[in-house]
Design an enzyme around this catalytic site. Structure first.
Site, PDB file in Angstrom:
ATOM      1  N   SER A  13      25.294  -6.273  13.054  1.00 61.00           N
ATOM      2  CA  SER A  13      25.499  -6.686  12.007  1.00 61.00           C
ATOM      3  C   SER A  13      25.273  -7.658  11.919  1.00 61.00           C
ATOM      4  O   SER A  13      24.167  -8.555  12.156  1.00 61.00           O
ATOM      5  CB  SER A  13      26.911  -7.356  13.715  1.00 61.00           C
ATOM      6  OG  SER A  13      27.431  -8.567  13.188  1.00 61.00           O
ATOM      7  N   SER A  15      26.641 -10.363  10.787  1.00 66.70           N
ATOM      8  CA  SER A  15      27.378 -12.066  10.781  1.00 66.70           C
ATOM      9  C   SER A  15      27.018 -12.982  11.239  1.00 66.70           C
ATOM     10  O   SER A  15      26.967 -14.079  10.912  1.00 66.70           O
ATOM     11  CB  SER A  15      28.761 -11.464  11.422  1.00 66.70           C
ATOM     12  OG  SER A  15      29.865 -10.657  11.208  1.00 66.70           O
ATOM     13  N   LYS A  64      38.887  -3.642  17.105  1.00 67.98           N
ATOM     14  CA  LYS A  64      40.426  -4.327  16.504  1.00 67.98           C
ATOM     15  C   LYS A  64      41.868  -3.752  16.898  1.00 67.98           C
ATOM     16  O   LYS A  64      42.467  -4.978  16.451  1.00 67.98           O
ATOM     17  CB  LYS A  64      40.465  -3.544  14.568  1.00 67.98           C
ATOM     18  CG  LYS A  64      38.295  -4.393  14.692  1.00 67.98           C
ATOM     19  CD  LYS A  64      38.364  -4.497  12.749  1.00 67.98           C
ATOM     20  CE  LYS A  64      37.513  -4.936  12.196  1.00 67.98           C
ATOM     21  NZ  LYS A  64      37.133  -4.597  11.280  1.00 67.98           N
ATOM     22  N   ASN A  85      40.898  -8.713  13.757  1.00 61.48           N
ATOM     23  CA  ASN A  85      38.759  -9.723  13.744  1.00 61.48           C
ATOM     24  C   ASN A  85      38.555 -10.748  14.496  1.00 61.48           C
ATOM     25  O   ASN A  85      37.395 -10.649  13.669  1.00 61.48           O
ATOM     26  CB  ASN A  85      37.893  -8.610  12.423  1.00 61.48           C
ATOM     27  CG  ASN A  85      38.871  -9.471  10.870  1.00 61.48           C
ATOM     28  OD1 ASN A  85      39.363 -10.318  11.063  1.00 61.48           O
ATOM     29  ND2 ASN A  85      37.683  -9.094   9.762  1.00 61.48           N
ATOM     30  N   ASP A 100      39.868  -9.177   6.843  1.00 62.13           N
ATOM     31  CA  ASP A 100      39.457  -8.364   6.176  1.00 62.13           C
ATOM     32  C   ASP A 100      40.180  -7.931   4.673  1.00 62.13           C
ATOM     33  O   ASP A 100      39.017  -7.536   3.752  1.00 62.13           O
ATOM     34  CB  ASP A 100      39.464  -6.861   6.633  1.00 62.13           C
ATOM     35  CG  ASP A 100      38.516  -6.365   7.749  1.00 62.13           C
ATOM     36  OD1 ASP A 100      37.430  -7.646   7.814  1.00 62.13           O
ATOM     37  OD2 ASP A 100      38.345  -5.447   8.686  1.00 62.13           O
ATOM     38  N   ASN A 149      43.550  10.560   1.994  1.00 59.87           N
ATOM     39  CA  ASN A 149      42.543  10.469   3.199  1.00 59.87           C
ATOM     40  C   ASN A 149      42.728  11.928   4.028  1.00 59.87           C
ATOM     41  O   ASN A 149      43.332  12.500   3.254  1.00 59.87           O
ATOM     42  CB  ASN A 149      43.662   9.624   4.256  1.00 59.87           C
ATOM     43  CG  ASN A 149      42.589   9.195   5.507  1.00 59.87           C
ATOM     44  OD1 ASN A 149      41.686   8.816   4.855  1.00 59.87           O
ATOM     45  ND2 ASN A 149      43.363   9.692   6.480  1.00 59.87           N
ATOM     46  N   ARG A 150      41.183  12.025   4.261  1.00 53.70           N
ATOM     47  CA  ARG A 150      41.500  13.677   4.553  1.00 53.70           C
ATOM     48  C   ARG A 150      42.210  14.127   5.350  1.00 53.70           C
ATOM     49  O   ARG A 150      43.112  15.191   5.193  1.00 53.70           O
ATOM     50  CB  ARG A 150      39.821  13.488   4.739  1.00 53.70           C
ATOM     51  CG  ARG A 150      39.540  14.492   5.401  1.00 53.70           C
ATOM     52  CD  ARG A 150      37.993  14.540   6.263  1.00 53.70           C
ATOM     53  NE  ARG A 150      38.167  13.879   7.493  1.00 53.70           N
ATOM     54  CZ  ARG A 150      37.212  13.491   7.767  1.00 53.70           C
ATOM     55  NH1 ARG A 150      35.629  13.973   8.351  1.00 53.70           N
ATOM     56  NH2 ARG A 150      36.727  12.351   9.393  1.00 53.70           N
ATOM     57  N   TYR A 218      28.405  -1.746   2.073  1.00 57.67           N
ATOM     58  CA  TYR A 218      27.001  -3.144   1.968  1.00 57.67           C
ATOM     59  C   TYR A 218      25.530  -2.099   2.413  1.00 57.67           C
ATOM     60  O   TYR A 218      25.038  -3.053   1.683  1.00 57.67           O
ATOM     61  CB  TYR A 218      27.328  -4.589   2.409  1.00 57.67           C
ATOM     62  CG  TYR A 218      27.395  -5.004   3.597  1.00 57.67           C
ATOM     63  CD1 TYR A 218      26.408  -5.127   4.393  1.00 57.67           C
ATOM     64  CD2 TYR A 218      28.820  -4.586   4.170  1.00 57.67           C
ATOM     65  CE1 TYR A 218      25.869  -4.881   5.842  1.00 57.67           C
ATOM     66  CE2 TYR A 218      28.492  -5.163   5.429  1.00 57.67           C
ATOM     67  CZ  TYR A 218      27.357  -5.062   6.233  1.00 57.67           C
ATOM     68  OH  TYR A 218      27.505  -5.235   7.943  1.00 57.67           O
ATOM     69  N   GLY A 239      30.305  -4.122  -0.689  1.00 55.94           N
ATOM     70  CA  GLY A 239      31.154  -4.420  -0.104  1.00 55.94           C
ATOM     71  C   GLY A 239      30.548  -5.750   0.347  1.00 55.94           C
ATOM     72  O   GLY A 239      31.136  -6.356   1.266  1.00 55.94           O
TER      73      GLY A 239
HETATM   74  P1  ATR Z   1      37.699   1.798   9.424  1.00 56.89           P
HETATM   75  O1  ATR Z   1      37.630   0.956  10.652  1.00 56.89           O
HETATM   76  O2  ATR Z   1      35.742   1.641   9.680  1.00 56.89           O
HETATM   77  O3  ATR Z   1      38.351   2.145   8.541  1.00 56.89           O
HETATM   78  P2  ATR Z   1      37.857   3.899  10.854  1.00 56.89           P
HETATM   79  O4  ATR Z   1      39.382   3.830  11.596  1.00 56.89           O
HETATM   80  O5  ATR Z   1      37.414   5.367  11.825  1.00 56.89           O
HETATM   81  O6  ATR Z   1      37.483   3.365  10.847  1.00 56.89           O
HETATM   82  O7  ATR Z   1      38.731   5.201   9.729  1.00 56.89           O
HETATM   83  C1  ATR Z   1      37.905   5.738   8.566  1.00 56.89           C
HETATM   84  C2  ATR Z   1      38.012   6.477   7.858  1.00 56.89           C
HETATM   85  O8  ATR Z   1      37.155   6.582   7.299  1.00 56.89           O
HETATM   86  C3  ATR Z   1      38.931   7.200   7.792  1.00 56.89           C
HETATM   87  O9  ATR Z   1      40.271   6.885   6.402  1.00 56.89           O
HETATM   88  C4  ATR Z   1      38.570   8.441   8.004  1.00 56.89           C
HETATM   89  O10 ATR Z   1      39.314   9.989   7.677  1.00 56.89           O
HETATM   90  P3  ATR Z   1      39.955  10.593   8.894  1.00 56.89           P
HETATM   91  O11 ATR Z   1      40.869   9.709   8.822  1.00 56.89           O
HETATM   92  O12 ATR Z   1      40.624  11.363   8.208  1.00 56.89           O
HETATM   93  O13 ATR Z   1      39.199  10.606  10.215  1.00 56.89           O
HETATM   94  C5  ATR Z   1      37.527   8.094   6.385  1.00 56.89           C
HETATM   95  N1  ATR Z   1      35.813   8.814   6.407  1.00 56.89           N
HETATM   96  C6  ATR Z   1      35.573   8.911   7.733  1.00 56.89           C
HETATM   97  N2  ATR Z   1      33.948  10.259   7.534  1.00 56.89           N
HETATM   98  C7  ATR Z   1      34.815  10.946   6.429  1.00 56.89           C
HETATM   99  C8  ATR Z   1      34.826  12.062   6.506  1.00 56.89           C
HETATM  100  N3  ATR Z   1      33.639  12.868   6.104  1.00 56.89           N
HETATM  101  N4  ATR Z   1      35.138  13.113   5.325  1.00 56.89           N
HETATM  102  C9  ATR Z   1      36.319  12.211   4.958  1.00 56.89           C
HETATM  103  N5  ATR Z   1      36.340  11.306   5.263  1.00 56.89           N
HETATM  104  C10 ATR Z   1      35.892  10.026   6.593  1.00 56.89           C
END
Ligand code: ATR
Length: 275
Positions: A13, A15, A64, A85, A100, A149-150, A218, A239
């Protein structure tokens, strides 16, 4: 008195660098430190703020959501984002806020002279950061938000959480990210790009050069996706601004001080040289 950023891990961090600079500048005797904590100590932290043993805390991964569930008093942003946060004391009650989204939108406004009002925005990711940012994009009256989103179910849950607002919400297939020309701004809230060789596959053929690509990462200062947009002539943003502006908002909640442009720029410069 102490202020902490708590999480697991927290060692990366930035911060403390930011806040300790401002604390010194405003002659506060407080010290901001990183603290790695376990889930069972979260309640104790709320007590310590209530008993004025500590001023407040910033919260990072993975707590969080836990604070959202633990706190009785939440700001409307924290409620909508379902994540906290920043914790602070107000009228002897401990409040949870989510800075955020404010941090993100303020960075965009101050660094790029860009307002999200009336804009069509593509948001990549449906994690905690995405929830926080989308909450504020809606507050600031974005016209339309498309989410990709994936994992489809998380994208669906996010859209369900924010429906019934004036801002239109829609989805885009993660396997085929091909924004139309109406898209003004693309925001990457995923962690893709934190590792040097990672890049998000986005087909830019329909986009006009007015589109900004913005990454909440960032470190590195320029992700591969950012570089690829720049090579095609698009403006980009990383960022760091979001990190500083969300910190400034937390500082305001703890001390009632509105930091100046110079305070912000100086904190940014210090982070850039430390990075
Ligand atoms: P944060 O609180 O930082 O947003 P998170 O809740 O773990 O962290 O979310 C991470 C995000 O990055 C999610 O949208 C995740 O997609 P999934 O919902 O499919 O897990 C995305 N992400 C992380 N690695 C990824 C990857 N290799 N390919 C596609 N999406 C990824």
């Amino acid at each position: 008195m102490k202020i902490y950023v708590i999480g697991k891990p927290v060692k990366h961090s930035m911060s403390p660098i930011i806040h300790n600079y401002w604390l010194k500048k405003y002659s506060k005797s407080h010290v901001y430190e990183k603290k790695e904590v376990c889930k069972d100590s979260l309640k104790k932290i709320i007590e310590q703020i209530k008993n004025k043993k500590i001023v407040g805390v910033n919260v990072t991964i993975p707590y969080k959501k836990d604070f959202y569930n633990l706190l009785e008093n939440l700001s409307s942003n924290a409620k909508k984002s379902k994540a906290v946060n920043t914790l602070y004391l107000k009228n002897d009650n401990v409040y949870g806020e989510n800075t955020d989204g404010i941090g993100y939108c303020e960075a965009l406004k101050q660094e790029m002279n860009y307002e999200v009002k009336g804009k069509n925005i593509l948001v990549l990711g449906s994690g905690g950061a995405s929830f926080g940012i989308i909450s504020e994009l809606i507050n600031r009256k974005a016209s339309k938000i498309i989410v990709s989103n994936r994992t489809k179910i998380r994208c669906h849950q996010l859209i369900e959480n924010f429906k019934n607002n004036k801002t239109k919400l829609d989805k885009m297939e993660w396997q085929k990210i091909e924004p139309s020309r109406e898209i003004d701004l693309i925001i990457n809230t995923t962690s893709i790009g934190m590792k040097e060789n990672e890049q998000i596959s986005i087909n830019t053929k329909n986009l006009e050069k007015k589109t900004i690509y913005s990454d909440i990462i960032y470190n590195p200062t320029k992700t591969r996706t950012m570089k690829s947009f720049e090579e095609k002539g698009f403006l980009t943003q990383n960022g760091l601004g979001m990190l500083i502006f969300q910190a400034a908002e937390a500082f305001r909640l703890w001390f009632g001080i509105n930091l100046t442009k110079q305070d912000i720029n100086e904190a940014k410069r210090i982070c850039e040289t430390t990075n």
